[in-house]
Design a protein around this motif. Structure first.
Motif, PDB file in Angstrom:
ATOM      1  N   CYS A   1       3.210  -8.643   4.874  1.00  0.00           N
ATOM      2  CA  CYS A   1       4.612  -8.356   4.564  1.00  0.00           C
ATOM      3  C   CYS A   1       4.790  -6.918   4.079  1.00  0.00           C
ATOM      4  O   CYS A   1       3.909  -6.350   3.445  1.00  0.00           O
ATOM      5  CB  CYS A   1       5.126  -9.317   3.504  1.00  0.00           C
ATOM      6  N   THR A   2       5.960  -6.349   4.373  1.00  0.00           N
ATOM      7  CA  THR A   2       6.286  -4.981   3.988  1.00  0.00           C
ATOM      8  C   THR A   2       7.760  -4.945   3.607  1.00  0.00           C
ATOM      9  O   THR A   2       8.582  -5.564   4.284  1.00  0.00           O
ATOM     10  CB  THR A   2       6.034  -4.000   5.152  1.00  0.00           C
ATOM     11  N   GLY A   3       8.103  -4.240   2.551  1.00  0.00           N
ATOM     12  CA  GLY A   3       9.510  -4.199   2.166  1.00  0.00           C
ATOM     13  C   GLY A   3       9.810  -3.116   1.143  1.00  0.00           C
ATOM     14  O   GLY A   3       8.906  -2.409   0.675  1.00  0.00           O
ATOM     15  N   PHE A   4      11.095  -3.020   0.796  1.00  0.00           N
ATOM     16  CA  PHE A   4      11.511  -2.025  -0.192  1.00  0.00           C
ATOM     17  C   PHE A   4      12.787  -2.475  -0.877  1.00  0.00           C
ATOM     18  O   PHE A   4      13.513  -3.355  -0.396  1.00  0.00           O
ATOM     19  CB  PHE A   4      11.737  -0.658   0.467  1.00  0.00           C
ATOM     20  N   ALA A   5      13.047  -1.872  -2.019  1.00  0.00           N
ATOM     21  CA  ALA A   5      14.300  -2.065  -2.738  1.00  0.00           C
ATOM     22  C   ALA A   5      14.792  -0.719  -3.229  1.00  0.00           C
ATOM     23  O   ALA A   5      13.995   0.181  -3.516  1.00  0.00           O
ATOM     24  CB  ALA A   5      14.113  -3.029  -3.913  1.00  0.00           C
TER      25      ALA A   5
ATOM     26  N   THR B   1       9.859  -7.814   5.479  1.00  0.00           N
ATOM     27  CA  THR B   1       9.403  -8.656   6.566  1.00  0.00           C
ATOM     28  C   THR B   1       8.682  -9.870   5.976  1.00  0.00           C
ATOM     29  O   THR B   1       8.099  -9.797   4.889  1.00  0.00           O
ATOM     30  CB  THR B   1       8.427  -7.913   7.491  1.00  0.00           C
ATOM     31  N   ALA B   2       8.727 -10.983   6.686  1.00  0.00           N
ATOM     32  CA  ALA B   2       7.941 -12.169   6.328  1.00  0.00           C
ATOM     33  C   ALA B   2       6.886 -12.331   7.410  1.00  0.00           C
ATOM     34  O   ALA B   2       7.176 -12.824   8.497  1.00  0.00           O
ATOM     35  CB  ALA B   2       8.833 -13.407   6.235  1.00  0.00           C
ATOM     36  N   ASP B   3       5.672 -11.876   7.126  1.00  0.00           N
ATOM     37  CA  ASP B   3       4.588 -11.863   8.106  1.00  0.00           C
ATOM     38  C   ASP B   3       3.497 -12.826   7.656  1.00  0.00           C
ATOM     39  O   ASP B   3       2.806 -12.564   6.665  1.00  0.00           O
ATOM     40  CB  ASP B   3       3.985 -10.465   8.228  1.00  0.00           C
ATOM     41  N   LEU B   4       3.341 -13.915   8.375  1.00  0.00           N
ATOM     42  CA  LEU B   4       2.387 -14.960   8.026  1.00  0.00           C
ATOM     43  C   LEU B   4       1.750 -15.505   9.290  1.00  0.00           C
ATOM     44  O   LEU B   4       2.340 -15.396  10.371  1.00  0.00           O
ATOM     45  CB  LEU B   4       3.089 -16.084   7.253  1.00  0.00           C
TER      46      LEU B   4
ATOM     47  N   ASN C   1       0.981  -5.394   0.906  1.00  0.00           N
ATOM     48  CA  ASN C   1       0.137  -6.440   0.328  1.00  0.00           C
ATOM     49  C   ASN C   1      -1.045  -5.948  -0.504  1.00  0.00           C
ATOM     50  O   ASN C   1      -1.768  -6.782  -1.064  1.00  0.00           O
ATOM     51  CB  ASN C   1      -0.404  -7.347   1.444  1.00  0.00           C
ATOM     52  N   HIS C   2      -1.282  -4.675  -0.597  1.00  0.00           N
ATOM     53  CA  HIS C   2      -2.389  -4.207  -1.429  1.00  0.00           C
ATOM     54  C   HIS C   2      -1.887  -3.877  -2.834  1.00  0.00           C
ATOM     55  O   HIS C   2      -0.718  -3.531  -3.021  1.00  0.00           O
ATOM     56  CB  HIS C   2      -3.067  -2.979  -0.815  1.00  0.00           C
TER      57      HIS C   2
END
Length: 240
Positions: A15-19, A32-35, A169-170
């Protein structure tokens, strides 16, 4: 875990994202919802939940009926959830609280960013998280990422305002970096996705007004999305 013949190793979550919260125009959260599709029904059981209590409303995306929401409440708080892949297993053998329960408490309890961070600071003494997870939290007052761990040694930093908070995710915090349990290749992939999103934000100009649709557009591209992307979610919010 191995996928079907010829498919290779399944993704452990990418997953990758920002605010971003800027006075006067940009108040957004997107990820993103990456699973692993084979483990999560290829998105066939994903849903968007609209819930209402006496305290207010919640809109959340849920993957495969796992009740691990990515969502927003009417108090103006938005929350993203990221696998952190820490090696701590202590939470599985002691009283602890799942990340799902934590996020539902913050959303359904109609917390703001300020009260959400106060709640998270109490977890080490009440019941530590079951496993390591990263939260991305934002409202109109600011944005922050908090990296939970089963030892209860995590920090809850002060929010940032006027600058994007970007994560994948890191671990980004020293307190959780030493316990990272995934491969070096997975860490490099996570760092590359985060760097790609940082570059997308810089190229677009994160200082310019941004709504939910514009935030989602920044998650496009093969360096951010991948074959495990089940969904992308995000929106703007006004209260806080």
């Amino acid at each position: 875990a191995k996928g079907p013949a010829g498919r290779g190793k399944l993704s452990s979550g990418r997953c990758t994202g920002f605010a971003l919260a800027i006075d006067g125009h940009s108040r957004v959260l997107a990820q993103t919802a990456d699973l692993p599709p084979e483990l999560y029904g290829h998105g066939d059981f994903d849903c968007v939940l609209e819930l209402e209590t006496d305290s207010g409303k919640v809109m959340a995306y849920d993957t495969d009926g796992r009740l691990c929401p990515i969502g927003f409440n009417t108090a103006g708080l938005g929350i993203g959830v990221f696998n952190l892949h820490l090696s701590h297993a202590e939470g599985l053998g002691q009283p602890s609280v799942s990340v799902q329960a934590i996020v539902w408490e913050l959303l359904l309890g109609q917390h703001t960013l300020v009260s959400a961070l106060e709640f998270l600071r109490t977890l080490p003494t009440l019941a530590p998280p079951m496993v390591g997870s990263a939260l991305l939290l934002a409202d109109a007052s600011g944005a922050v990422t908090v990296e939970l761990d089963a030892l209860g040694t995590f920090d809850v930093p002060a929010p940032t305002k006027g600058l994007p908070v970007v994560r994948s995710n890191h671990p980004l915090m020293p307190t959780s970096a030493a316990a990272y349990g995934d491969s070096r290749g997975s860490r490099r992939g996570s760092e590359k996705r985060r760097d790609a999103l940082v570059n997308h934000l810089a190229k677009r100009g994160w200082e310019e007004p941004m709504d939910g649709a514009a935030a989602l557009a920044l998650l496009r591209g093969r360096r951010i999305r991948n074959l495990s992307t089940l969904a992308c979610g995000g929106r703007g919010f006004a209260r806080g």
